[in-house]
Design a protein around this motif. Structure first.
Motif, PDB file in Angstrom:
ATOM      1  N   ILE A   3       0.864  -1.180   0.000  1.00 43.38           N
ATOM      2  CA  ILE A   3       0.000   0.000   0.000  1.00 43.38           C
ATOM      3  C   ILE A   3       0.897   1.225   0.000  1.00 43.38           C
ATOM      4  N   GLU A   4       0.693   2.031  -0.991  1.00 41.26           N
ATOM      5  CA  GLU A   4       1.503   3.231  -1.100  1.00 41.26           C
ATOM      6  C   GLU A   4       0.705   4.451  -0.655  1.00 41.26           C
ATOM      7  N   ARG A   5       1.359   5.377  -0.049  1.00 38.03           N
ATOM      8  CA  ARG A   5       0.725   6.636   0.344  1.00 38.03           C
ATOM      9  C   ARG A   5       0.916   7.619  -0.786  1.00 38.03           C
ATOM     10  N   TYR A   6      -0.114   8.317  -1.091  1.00 42.16           N
ATOM     11  CA  TYR A   6       0.001   9.342  -2.119  1.00 42.16           C
ATOM     12  C   TYR A   6       0.549  10.616  -1.507  1.00 42.16           C
ATOM     13  N   ARG A   7       1.448  11.181  -2.206  1.00 40.72           N
ATOM     14  CA  ARG A   7       2.038  12.430  -1.744  1.00 40.72           C
ATOM     15  C   ARG A   7       1.853  13.477  -2.833  1.00 40.72           C
ATOM     16  N   ARG A   8       1.769  14.677  -2.396  1.00 36.74           N
ATOM     17  CA  ARG A   8       1.689  15.774  -3.358  1.00 36.74           C
ATOM     18  C   ARG A   8       3.055  15.990  -4.002  1.00 36.74           C
ATOM     19  N   ARG A   9       3.054  16.778  -5.002  1.00 30.05           N
ATOM     20  CA  ARG A   9       4.309  17.018  -5.732  1.00 30.05           C
ATOM     21  C   ARG A   9       5.363  17.691  -4.866  1.00 30.05           C
ATOM     22  N   ASN A  10       4.900  18.426  -3.884  1.00 34.13           N
ATOM     23  CA  ASN A  10       5.878  19.105  -3.040  1.00 34.13           C
ATOM     24  C   ASN A  10       6.215  18.271  -1.798  1.00 34.13           C
ATOM     25  N   ASN A  11       5.864  16.967  -1.847  1.00 37.18           N
ATOM     26  CA  ASN A  11       6.213  15.981  -0.813  1.00 37.18           C
ATOM     27  C   ASN A  11       5.602  16.269   0.560  1.00 37.18           C
ATOM     28  N   LYS A  12       4.439  16.915   0.592  1.00 41.88           N
ATOM     29  CA  LYS A  12       3.727  17.135   1.852  1.00 41.88           C
ATOM     30  C   LYS A  12       2.553  16.156   1.909  1.00 41.88           C
ATOM     31  N   ASN A  13       2.230  15.689   3.102  1.00 44.89           N
ATOM     32  CA  ASN A  13       1.081  14.795   3.274  1.00 44.89           C
ATOM     33  C   ASN A  13      -0.218  15.555   3.053  1.00 44.89           C
ATOM     34  N   ILE A  14      -1.223  14.846   2.582  1.00 43.99           N
ATOM     35  CA  ILE A  14      -2.547  15.440   2.408  1.00 43.99           C
ATOM     36  C   ILE A  14      -3.223  15.499   3.772  1.00 43.99           C
ATOM     37  N   ILE A  15      -3.747  16.634   4.128  1.00 41.08           N
ATOM     38  CA  ILE A  15      -4.435  16.805   5.413  1.00 41.08           C
ATOM     39  C   ILE A  15      -5.936  16.843   5.140  1.00 41.08           C
ATOM     40  N   LEU A  16      -6.632  15.967   5.806  1.00 41.31           N
ATOM     41  CA  LEU A  16      -8.080  15.889   5.646  1.00 41.31           C
ATOM     42  C   LEU A  16      -8.747  16.879   6.608  1.00 41.31           C
ATOM     43  N   GLU A  17      -9.516  17.806   6.075  1.00 37.76           N
ATOM     44  CA  GLU A  17     -10.179  18.815   6.897  1.00 37.76           C
ATOM     45  C   GLU A  17     -11.377  18.198   7.609  1.00 37.76           C
ATOM     46  N   MET A  18     -11.501  18.403   8.902  1.00 38.75           N
ATOM     47  CA  MET A  18     -12.571  17.803   9.703  1.00 38.75           C
ATOM     48  C   MET A  18     -13.837  18.663   9.751  1.00 38.75           C
ATOM     49  N   THR A  19     -13.722  19.947   9.567  1.00 36.37           N
ATOM     50  CA  THR A  19     -14.881  20.840   9.670  1.00 36.37           C
ATOM     51  C   THR A  19     -15.992  20.482   8.685  1.00 36.37           C
ATOM     52  N   PRO A  20     -15.715  20.258   7.398  1.00 28.42           N
ATOM     53  CA  PRO A  20     -16.798  19.876   6.493  1.00 28.42           C
ATOM     54  C   PRO A  20     -17.413  18.517   6.841  1.00 28.42           C
ATOM     55  N   LEU A  21     -16.594  17.591   7.350  1.00 28.16           N
ATOM     56  CA  LEU A  21     -17.126  16.279   7.739  1.00 28.16           C
ATOM     57  C   LEU A  21     -18.079  16.403   8.928  1.00 28.16           C
ATOM     58  N   ILE A  22     -17.731  17.223   9.872  1.00 22.66           N
ATOM     59  CA  ILE A  22     -18.605  17.429  11.031  1.00 22.66           C
ATOM     60  C   ILE A  22     -19.902  18.097  10.596  1.00 22.66           C
ATOM     61  N   ASP A  23     -19.812  19.044   9.674  1.00 19.38           N
ATOM     62  CA  ASP A  23     -21.023  19.685   9.150  1.00 19.38           C
ATOM     63  C   ASP A  23     -21.948  18.674   8.487  1.00 19.38           C
ATOM     64  N   VAL A  24     -21.391  17.769   7.717  1.00 21.20           N
ATOM     65  CA  VAL A  24     -22.199  16.743   7.042  1.00 21.20           C
ATOM     66  C   VAL A  24     -22.857  15.812   8.061  1.00 21.20           C
ATOM     67  N   VAL A  25     -22.122  15.430   9.088  1.00 24.02           N
ATOM     68  CA  VAL A  25     -22.678  14.553  10.123  1.00 24.02           C
ATOM     69  C   VAL A  25     -23.843  15.244  10.841  1.00 24.02           C
ATOM     70  N   PHE A  26     -23.695  16.520  11.163  1.00 25.16           N
ATOM     71  CA  PHE A  26     -24.783  17.247  11.808  1.00 25.16           C
ATOM     72  C   PHE A  26     -25.992  17.388  10.892  1.00 25.16           C
ATOM     73  N   LEU A  27     -25.761  17.624   9.632  1.00 20.60           N
ATOM     74  CA  LEU A  27     -26.880  17.704   8.681  1.00 20.60           C
ATOM     75  C   LEU A  27     -27.616  16.377   8.567  1.00 20.60           C
ATOM     76  N   LEU A  28     -26.870  15.280   8.543  1.00 21.99           N
ATOM     77  CA  LEU A  28     -27.520  13.963   8.508  1.00 21.99           C
ATOM     78  C   LEU A  28     -28.308  13.695   9.782  1.00 21.99           C
ATOM     79  N   LEU A  29     -27.750  14.073  10.909  1.00 15.96           N
ATOM     80  CA  LEU A  29     -28.443  13.900  12.182  1.00 15.96           C
ATOM     81  C   LEU A  29     -29.744  14.691  12.205  1.00 15.96           C
TER      82      LEU A  29
END
Length: 145
Positions: A3-29
């Motif tokens: 399993i390979e990790r995808y990296r951006r061209r500038n060799n930084k890890n992708i950071i998953l933003e939590m704010t939109p995910l929390i908004d979606v969970v509240f909307l579903l609730l």
């Protein structure tokens, strides 16, 4: 398997933003809370209604008598915007029902009786209701397909 990790061209890890995910969970609730149907939880009276093949839906806005299998009588009625429920016995049912009906414009009474109750007992309650001033009596049933 590797399993390979995808990296951006500038060799930084992708950071998953939590704010939109929390908004979606509240909307579903909120969606599921609004979409859920609720039973009438304020009654708290266990009644096994008889079944009928006739389907007629009426909303109780004024007075409802609930008769349990142990012959307890509850009067449920609207007083302003507030729904009230009181326990009465057969001896003071007529007096209390007359008092409630005198303050009401609608003199209809719905009787919700357990199916194991004796027919004679139901007739006694109907007679007391009529003597108290009820102009219309309805019997509550469950619709059977």
């Amino acid at each position: 398997m590797k399993i390979e990790r995808y990296r951006r061209r500038n060799n930084k890890n992708i950071i998953l933003e939590m704010t939109p995910l929390i908004d979606v969970v509240f909307l579903l609730l909120i969606f599921f809370l609004v979409a859920t149907t609720f039973e009438d939880v304020d009654t708290g009276i266990k009644i096994d209604l008889p079944q009928s093949t006739i389907r007629e839906i009426k909303t109780v806005k004024e007075v409802q008598l609930s008769l349990t299998n142990t012959k307890e009588i509850f009067i449920k009625y609207q007083e302003g915007n507030e729904s009230k429920k009181i326990l009465v016995n057969k001896a003071n049912l007529q007096r209390k029902l007359a008092q409630i009906l005198s303050n009401s414009d609608n003199k209809a009474v719905v009787i919700s009786g357990d199916k194991t109750l004796d027919y004679g007992y139901i007739v006694e309650i109907m007679t007391l209701s009529k003597e108290a001033g009820a102009e219309q009596l309805d019997i509550d049933t469950i619709f059977e397909k």
